[in-house]
Each structure stands twice: as C-alpha cells, then as structure tokens.
Write a protein that holds these residues in place. Structure first.
Motif, PDB file in Angstrom:
ATOM      1  N   UNK A 197      -7.593   5.577   2.229  1.00 38.18           N
ATOM      2  CA  UNK A 197      -8.341   4.596   3.015  1.00 38.18           C
ATOM      3  C   UNK A 197      -7.473   3.427   3.452  1.00 38.18           C
ATOM      4  N   UNK A 198      -6.145   3.538   3.297  1.00 41.79           N
ATOM      5  CA  UNK A 198      -5.246   2.421   3.591  1.00 41.79           C
ATOM      6  C   UNK A 198      -5.554   1.208   2.724  1.00 41.79           C
ATOM      7  N   UNK A 199      -5.920   1.471   1.469  1.00 39.59           N
ATOM      8  CA  UNK A 199      -6.217   0.380   0.548  1.00 39.59           C
ATOM      9  C   UNK A 199      -4.949  -0.410   0.255  1.00 39.59           C
ATOM     10  N   UNK A 200      -5.055  -1.709   0.387  1.00 44.08           N
ATOM     11  CA  UNK A 200      -3.941  -2.588   0.087  1.00 44.08           C
ATOM     12  C   UNK A 200      -4.205  -3.356  -1.196  1.00 44.08           C
ATOM     13  N   UNK A 201      -3.132  -3.616  -1.947  1.00 42.22           N
ATOM     14  CA  UNK A 201      -3.189  -4.380  -3.181  1.00 42.22           C
ATOM     15  C   UNK A 201      -2.527  -5.731  -2.933  1.00 42.22           C
ATOM     16  N   UNK A 202      -3.233  -6.781  -3.303  1.00 41.61           N
ATOM     17  CA  UNK A 202      -2.786  -8.125  -2.975  1.00 41.61           C
ATOM     18  C   UNK A 202      -2.219  -8.876  -4.170  1.00 41.61           C
ATOM     19  N   UNK A 224       0.839  -1.195   0.000  1.00 43.62           N
ATOM     20  CA  UNK A 224       0.000   0.000   0.000  1.00 43.62           C
ATOM     21  C   UNK A 224       0.872   1.242   0.000  1.00 43.62           C
TER      22      UNK A 224
END
Lengths: 114, 115
Positions: free
Chosen positions: A100-105, A94
């Motif tokens: 929004x603290x969006x994380x990419x997996x 991230x």
C-alpha cells in the motif's frame, strides 16, 4: 529496532545560517522522503530518494538540498535559512515491496528561523 | 492543486460515540488510500488503508469506506475513546514502480474525544 530516527529534535536558526537534518532508518528500506508540516497545509514532500546515491525533487524543493550517500541515511540541508522555512520536518521511509506504499515516519524536527 | 482534501479542520465527539472523518480526492488514478494518526510531538503512524478496488476495509474499531464515483473516503471510529484524540491525515498513492511509494496528503483533521 529503532525504526526511523531524526536528529536534532529542535533547532533555532538565524536568517542566513545553514544546517543539516539527519534521518536514519534501520529497516533496510529503499525509499526515503523528507516532508514539512505547516498548519493547515498537511504534509508536503520536499525531496525523496529511491536508492543510495539518487535523489529527486518533491512538491516544495526550493531552498533545500538532500543527499543519500548510504542506504540507511538521508540528509536534508538548508544552505541559507529563511523565516519561511520555520516548520516541523519529518523524514519517512518505505519498502519498494510495500503493498500500500505505507511509509514509516520519524519523530520530527521542529525548526525555527528567526 | 490540492489533490487530496480534508475539509473539516476539526471534529469534536463524545466518548463512546462514532467519529467520522472525511476525505475527498480529485485524481481518479489513485490506487491506494491510507489514514495516518499523529499525536503531538510525534511522527504520523499508519492506521488503516484501502485499495481502490474495494469499498470497505475494517480493522477493529476502525473502518474505512471508499466511494470511487464520488471520489470520497471516510474513516469511522466506533466507539471513540479519549486516546483517539489526535490529528488524522488522509493520504493517497499510485501503484507501480514509477510512483516510488510517494504519498499525497490531505491537510489533516484534529479529532477531540471528550470523556
């Protein structure tokens, strides 16, 4: 732009063997994370890194070590694998500036320890 | 201590009807809530989020509602489609530099949409 990649996709180990999972991201993200997913347990944070050369423990760090020698790579090591480490492992990244603290997996690594 | 809980392991819905997925949390200091969708053999992908200062956020067929007093949020999918069949994870996070973007996830709910 590959996003987050993980190698290998599958692995079978015998108890006591060691291995390293590799995560790479090409989004120039500062933060990287390792999770494990087990049935009924959701995603649990193992270790994370806030920058090159820094790592910190998450919720379930025992039995794992990590290293982040380069900003784009985050390695997860199992020194002596145990059957309890049979799981699906996900890496994520991230941006420090994410609203929004969006994380990419990544796509995950399925590990079986016999 | 499970700070984010999804108490329904699974949900089955007919195509075209509404799907409602629920999530409860215990930490009143969470600032953001996110929903992720996960297909088999793939990593989770971000779906929709909401800030704690709002009570609703809408994006096409997906709407998230937040009830802060009840520490409860829900994801509504209208109309549901077979392609929506997946595992849905609720997640929560804190704002601020020391959070380092960490997310706390619920256990997930398996949604099955029947044609």
């Amino acid at each position: 732009n590959a996003g987050v990649t993980q190698t290998p996709k599958f692995r079978v180990l015998k108890t006591g063997q060691s291995m390293t999972l590799l995560c790479a991201q090409d989004m120039n993200h500062e933060y990287m994370y390792w999770y494990r997913q087990d049935p009924g347990m959701g995603l649990r944070l193992i270790h994370y890194s806030v920058g090159e050369g820094t790592t910190a423990k998450g919720e379930v760090p025992d039995g794992y070590n990590v290293s982040r020698l380069k900003k784009q790579n985050f390695l997860l090591g199992l020194e002596s694998a145990a059957p309890s480490q049979t799981s699906v492992y996900f890496c994520a990244s991230s941006s420090r500036d994410s609203a929004y603290n969006e994380q990419f997996f990544g796509p995950g690594t399925r590990l079986t320890v016999l | 201590d499970q700070q984010v809980k999804q108490n329904s392991p699974s949900l089955s819905v007919q195509e075209g009807r509404i799907s409602i997925l629920n999530c409860d949390y215990t930490n009143s200091m969470f600032d953001y809530f996110l929903w992720y969708k996960k297909y088999p053999a793939e990593g989770p992908t971000f779906l929709i989020s909401i800030s704690s200062i709002k009570d609703k956020n809408e994006d096409g067929r997906f709407t998230v509602f937040l009830n802060k007093s009840a520490k409860h949020l829900s994801l509504h999918i209208v109309p549901s489609q077979p392609g929506d069949s997946a595992v849905y994870f609720c997640a929560a996070s804190h704002a601020g530099g020391t959070s380092y973007g960490k997310l706390t996830f619920g256990q997930g709910t398996i949604l099955t949409v029947h044609p």
